[in-house]
Design a protein around this motif. Structure first.
Motif, PDB file in Angstrom:
ATOM      1  N   TYR A 120     -21.205 132.506   9.611  1.00 19.04           N
ATOM      2  CA  TYR A 120     -21.226 131.082   9.968  1.00 19.04           C
ATOM      3  C   TYR A 120     -20.656 130.852  11.360  1.00 19.04           C
ATOM      4  CZ  TYR A 120     -22.285 130.271   5.057  1.00 19.04           C
ATOM      5  OH  TYR A 120     -22.881 130.285   3.825  1.00 19.04           O
ATOM      6  N   GLY A 121     -21.314 129.955  12.098  1.00 21.21           N
ATOM      7  CA  GLY A 121     -20.847 129.631  13.434  1.00 21.21           C
ATOM      8  C   GLY A 121     -19.705 128.642  13.435  1.00 21.21           C
ATOM      9  N   SER A 122     -19.473 127.971  12.305  1.00 22.64           N
ATOM     10  CA  SER A 122     -18.367 127.006  12.173  1.00 22.64           C
ATOM     11  C   SER A 122     -17.947 126.951  10.716  1.00 22.64           C
ATOM     12  CB  SER A 122     -18.810 125.621  12.656  1.00 22.64           C
ATOM     13  OG  SER A 122     -17.849 124.644  12.306  1.00 22.64           O
ATOM     14  N   LYS A 123     -16.667 126.769  10.508  1.00 28.76           N
ATOM     15  CA  LYS A 123     -16.144 126.646   9.153  1.00 28.76           C
ATOM     16  C   LYS A 123     -15.531 125.259   8.911  1.00 28.76           C
ATOM     17  CE  LYS A 123     -15.365 131.552   8.372  1.00 28.76           C
ATOM     18  NZ  LYS A 123     -14.453 132.589   7.866  1.00 28.76           N
ATOM     19  N   ASP A 124     -15.980 124.276   9.698  1.00 32.19           N
ATOM     20  CA  ASP A 124     -15.406 122.936   9.612  1.00 32.19           C
ATOM     21  C   ASP A 124     -15.851 122.171   8.375  1.00 32.19           C
ATOM     22  OD1 ASP A 124     -13.988 123.268  11.930  1.00 32.19           O
ATOM     23  OD2 ASP A 124     -15.506 122.343  13.215  1.00 32.19           O
ATOM     24  N   THR A 125     -16.990 122.529   7.780  1.00 29.20           N
ATOM     25  CA  THR A 125     -17.515 121.773   6.644  1.00 29.20           C
ATOM     26  C   THR A 125     -17.539 122.635   5.384  1.00 29.20           C
ATOM     27  OG1 THR A 125     -19.879 122.310   6.796  1.00 29.20           O
ATOM     28  CG2 THR A 125     -19.030 120.671   8.355  1.00 29.20           C
ATOM     29  N   ILE A 126     -17.950 122.013   4.292  1.00 31.63           N
ATOM     30  CA  ILE A 126     -17.987 122.728   3.016  1.00 31.63           C
ATOM     31  C   ILE A 126     -19.104 123.766   2.975  1.00 31.63           C
ATOM     32  CG2 ILE A 126     -17.012 120.753   1.796  1.00 31.63           C
ATOM     33  CD1 ILE A 126     -19.833 120.235   0.652  1.00 31.63           C
ATOM     34  N   ALA A 128     -19.742 126.353   4.968  1.00 31.19           N
ATOM     35  CA  ALA A 128     -19.182 127.700   5.130  1.00 31.19           C
ATOM     36  C   ALA A 128     -18.190 128.015   4.017  1.00 31.19           C
ATOM     37  CB  ALA A 128     -18.510 127.833   6.495  1.00 31.19           C
ATOM     38  N   GLU A 129     -17.398 127.013   3.635  1.00 32.35           N
ATOM     39  CA  GLU A 129     -16.341 127.234   2.643  1.00 32.35           C
ATOM     40  C   GLU A 129     -16.907 127.676   1.299  1.00 32.35           C
ATOM     41  OE1 GLU A 129     -12.099 127.053   2.238  1.00 32.35           O
ATOM     42  OE2 GLU A 129     -13.250 126.305   3.932  1.00 32.35           O
ATOM     43  N   TYR A 251     -11.549 120.316  10.746  1.00 38.33           N
ATOM     44  CA  TYR A 251     -11.595 121.090   9.500  1.00 38.33           C
ATOM     45  C   TYR A 251     -11.540 120.128   8.328  1.00 38.33           C
ATOM     46  CZ  TYR A 251     -10.390 124.565   5.939  1.00 38.33           C
ATOM     47  OH  TYR A 251     -10.384 125.351   4.821  1.00 38.33           O
ATOM     48  N   TRP A 252     -12.446 120.261   7.389  1.00 38.61           N
ATOM     49  CA  TRP A 252     -12.645 119.245   6.363  1.00 38.61           C
ATOM     50  C   TRP A 252     -11.429 119.056   5.461  1.00 38.61           C
ATOM     51  CZ3 TRP A 252     -12.936 120.325   1.015  1.00 38.61           C
ATOM     52  CH2 TRP A 252     -13.001 121.674   0.663  1.00 38.61           C
ATOM     53  N   ARG A 253     -10.720 120.104   5.125  1.00 36.36           N
ATOM     54  CA  ARG A 253      -9.541 119.946   4.260  1.00 36.36           C
ATOM     55  C   ARG A 253      -8.436 119.175   5.002  1.00 36.36           C
ATOM     56  NH1 ARG A 253      -9.901 123.335  -0.405  1.00 36.36           N
ATOM     57  NH2 ARG A 253     -11.354 125.083  -0.137  1.00 36.36           N
ATOM     58  N   THR A 254      -8.244 119.486   6.272  1.00 38.42           N
ATOM     59  CA  THR A 254      -7.231 118.772   7.068  1.00 38.42           C
ATOM     60  C   THR A 254      -7.581 117.298   7.191  1.00 38.42           C
ATOM     61  OG1 THR A 254      -6.825 120.792   8.347  1.00 38.42           O
ATOM     62  CG2 THR A 254      -6.019 118.716   9.273  1.00 38.42           C
ATOM     63  N   PHE A 255      -8.850 117.011   7.472  1.00 38.36           N
ATOM     64  CA  PHE A 255      -9.297 115.624   7.587  1.00 38.36           C
ATOM     65  C   PHE A 255      -8.990 114.838   6.317  1.00 38.36           C
ATOM     66  CE2 PHE A 255     -12.589 112.491   6.651  1.00 38.36           C
ATOM     67  CZ  PHE A 255     -12.482 111.650   7.743  1.00 38.36           C
ATOM     68  N   ILE A 256      -9.289 115.412   5.171  1.00 39.75           N
ATOM     69  CA  ILE A 256      -9.057 114.722   3.902  1.00 39.75           C
ATOM     70  C   ILE A 256      -7.574 114.424   3.709  1.00 39.75           C
ATOM     71  CG2 ILE A 256      -9.091 115.044   1.382  1.00 39.75           C
ATOM     72  CD1 ILE A 256     -11.754 116.557   1.764  1.00 39.75           C
ATOM     73  N   LEU A 257      -6.724 115.400   3.978  1.00 37.97           N
ATOM     74  CA  LEU A 257      -5.282 115.215   3.763  1.00 37.97           C
ATOM     75  C   LEU A 257      -4.669 114.226   4.754  1.00 37.97           C
ATOM     76  CD1 LEU A 257      -4.206 118.883   2.979  1.00 37.97           C
ATOM     77  CD2 LEU A 257      -4.463 116.972   1.377  1.00 37.97           C
ATOM     78  N   VAL A 258      -5.332 114.004   5.876  1.00 39.63           N
ATOM     79  CA  VAL A 258      -4.843 113.023   6.848  1.00 39.63           C
ATOM     80  C   VAL A 258      -5.324 111.618   6.495  1.00 39.63           C
ATOM     81  CG1 VAL A 258      -5.054 112.245   9.252  1.00 39.63           C
ATOM     82  CG2 VAL A 258      -4.575 114.640   8.757  1.00 39.63           C
ATOM     83  N   VAL A 259      -6.561 111.493   6.038  1.00 38.12           N
ATOM     84  CA  VAL A 259      -7.204 110.184   5.906  1.00 38.12           C
ATOM     85  C   VAL A 259      -7.007 109.545   4.530  1.00 38.12           C
ATOM     86  CG1 VAL A 259      -9.445 109.027   5.882  1.00 38.12           C
ATOM     87  CG2 VAL A 259      -8.911 110.667   7.681  1.00 38.12           C
ATOM     88  N   TYR A 260      -7.028 110.314   3.465  1.00 40.29           N
ATOM     89  CA  TYR A 260      -7.032 109.733   2.124  1.00 40.29           C
ATOM     90  C   TYR A 260      -5.666 109.282   1.595  1.00 40.29           C
ATOM     91  CZ  TYR A 260     -11.966 110.658   1.203  1.00 40.29           C
ATOM     92  OH  TYR A 260     -13.340 110.627   1.230  1.00 40.29           O
TER      93      TYR A 260
END
Length: 545
Positions: A120-126, A128-129, A251-260
């Motif tokens: 994967y060229g990026s692991k920012d979304t689900i 790649a995860e 990074y999607w996990r970081t975004f969630i923990l910051v926003v929600y």
């Protein structure tokens, strides 16, 4: 004549809710505090209601070549030429290697083999995860599940709002979306992520309807348009915040923990936000309503009239109480089913909502992706909605709800149909028609919230608005399938968008105008909207001032 002149009094335990709200004013300290609190809820909706756009976005990936690189390879751009030339084939297939010991440039044959592992060229979304390469249906399913969750949420919270109050529905929805949504950051599988996405949407999809209804029930009839514009702009601010935060925390996990998690602060609204005065009166909870009215009058430094004070301090009579209790015992939907006018209106409103969600999301999905940074592009697309919101604020109170929404649907319909006749060498014209259709359907979407709420009575307003919005989610569920349809018949999606919008415009001719009318409190008053009646007391008083 007496009953017609003061319909709200009969439905509100002897208190004329419109007269009370008019005397309290609409821009005092009490109101400004409520506006600020509701605005935060609307911003939260704009921030959280489409997070799947970035969290489940596609990322670059290619086949892993196990003969030439380790299983945990991370280099996206390989030195060898094991990948075929086609864009899709590069992601899901590779060239065969007749001699496994050689990874030279000319060692690969033209025979294609399916991939089993990817880099994967990026692991920012689900993607790649959870290893979703070459499974686009799993990515798009996240959005579909999201819209199904909205379909489930709206009737549930509509019932909660009409049964236990706007305030409780708003607080419950705003806090649950934060609590449940935060769990997505701890997902250990795709299946867990999808389940939490569904539950999050069921919890949070009704925050905006609750905020909207609470606000319009606090204001007089002449400020409903400004309410719609105000909350629409707050949604835009939420969308812009979403893009900026997503760009900052990629990074999607970081975004969630910051926003929600900050959404849990909405629990403070238990102490900060007042309940809808109109809803309390319609439910016979006069003492609670009077307490809020007196506090609002004191905060706004307003002196209520002698007639209003008499209504507020007057004890309700037993016959009225018994009558109201007997009416409440009748099931809401039984009352609706027994009213052909309300049933017809419910069906028409449902089609309007299907059209709005189908065309609004369909145009967004079928539009050509803009070049450049995806976060900036998202902010530009969201910002365009301000044009529609401001247009509604300028015209809805001048030319009426029906003519404004009729024009929006017709313009959208013709713009979408016309796209199919534009020659390919006039791409600028197709883009212009697309933007015109997008602005028009956004204008219709913004206005339909207010118009639908004005057509139904107070004690059933949120439930019926929620029902229409729920049925409307059928459109947003179908919209993601339009690109697939375009593969077989390129022009058909645009024609479907245009046709549904034109049908919605035609149906607009069958419903009553609600400009300068008081909000109906009962089924009977809602039915009377279709009858031509002389101006009510509110209009007469406004014309004198």
């Amino acid at each position: 004549m007496t009953a017609t002149a003061s319909p709200g009094a009969r439905a509100s335990y002897g208190v004329d809710a419109d007269a009370v709200l008019r005397q309290l004013g609409q821009a005092g300290r009490f109101h400004l505090r409520v506006y600020a609190l509701v605005a935060l809820a609307a911003v939260q909706v704009g921030l959280l209601h489409t997070t799947y756009i970035f969290l489940a976005a596609d990322v670059p990936y290619r086949c892993l070549i196990p003969e030439c690189e380790a299983a945990n390879a991370t280099e996206y751009s390989p030195a060898w030429l094991a990948l075929p030339s086609g864009a899709r084939e590069q992601r899901c297939s590779r060239r065969a290697l007749p001699e496994p010991d050689s990874c030279a440039k000319d060692a690969f044959s033209d025979e294609l083999q399916p991939c089993h592992h990817w880099v994967y060229g990026s692991k920012d979304t689900i993607v790649a995860e959870f290893n979703l390469a070459c499974q686009d249906w799993k990515r798009t399913l996240v959005g579909t599940i999201h819209n199904i969750g909205m379909l489930v949420s709206l009737p549930i919270f509509g019932y909660i709002s009409d049964r236990w109050g706007r305030k409780k529905a708003l607080i419950l929805s705003c806090t649950l979306v934060g609590a449940i949504g935060s769990l997505k950051a701890f997902s250990i599988s795709y299946e867990m992520y999808v389940i939490v996405e569904f539950l999050e949407t069921v919890a949070g999809a009704s925050a905006f309807p609750a905020a909207y209804i609470l606000t319009i029930e606090l204001l007089g009839q002449d400020k409903r348009v400004l309410t719609t514009a105000f909350l629409g702009i707050m949604l835009v601010l939420g969308g812009l915040s979403f893009a900026m935060l997503a760009k900052t925390f990629t990074y999607w996990r970081t975004f969630i923990l910051v926003v929600y998690p900050p959404s849990l602060l909405f629990l403070l609204y238990i102490y900060l936000l007042p309940e809808s005065i109109r809803w309390l009166l319609s439910k016979g909870r006069k003492d609670e309503a009077v307490e809020i009215i007196m506090k609002a009058a004191k905060t706004n430094n307003v002196t209520l009239s002698d007639e209003t004070m008499k209504q507020l301090t007057e004890e309700k009579t037993k016959p009225i109480e018994e009558k109201l209790e007997a009416k409440n015992e009748q099931g809401l939907w039984m009352q609706v089913l027994r009213s052909p006018i309300i049933m017809t209106r419910l069906a028409i409103c449902s089609w309007w909502w299907i059209t709005c969600t189908f065309v609004f999301y369909g145009l967004a999905i079928n539009s050509v992706s803009l070049a450049g940074d995806k976060y900036t592009n998202y902010m530009l697309v969201v910002s365009v909605e301000v044009i529609a919101v401001v247009t509604n604020a300028l015209v809805l109170d001048r030319i009426g709800r029906k003519r404004t929404l009729l024009a929006a649907y017709v313009v959208c319909g013709f713009a979408c149909v016309a796209i199919t006749f534009v020659p390919k060498d006039l791409s600028w014209l197709a883009t212009l028609l697309y933007l015109l259709g997008k602005i028009a359907i956004t204008q219709a979407f913004s206005g339909i919230y207010m118009y639908t709420s004005e057509l139904f009575p107070t004690h059933a307003r949120h439930s019926l608005l929620g029902f229409c919005s729920m049925v409307g989610r059928v459109g947003s569920i179908l919209a993601p399938q339009m690109p697939l349809l375009a593969i077989y018949v390129e022009w058909l999606p645009s024609v479907l968008f245009g046709a549904t919008a034109l049908v919605a415009g035609a149906l607009m001719l069958t419903t009553p105008e609600t400009l300068n009318t008081r909000l109906p409190d009962t089924i009977q008053e809602a039915e009377q909207l279709a009858q031509k009646a002389p101006p009510n007391e509110d209009i007469q008083m406004n014309s004198r001032s």
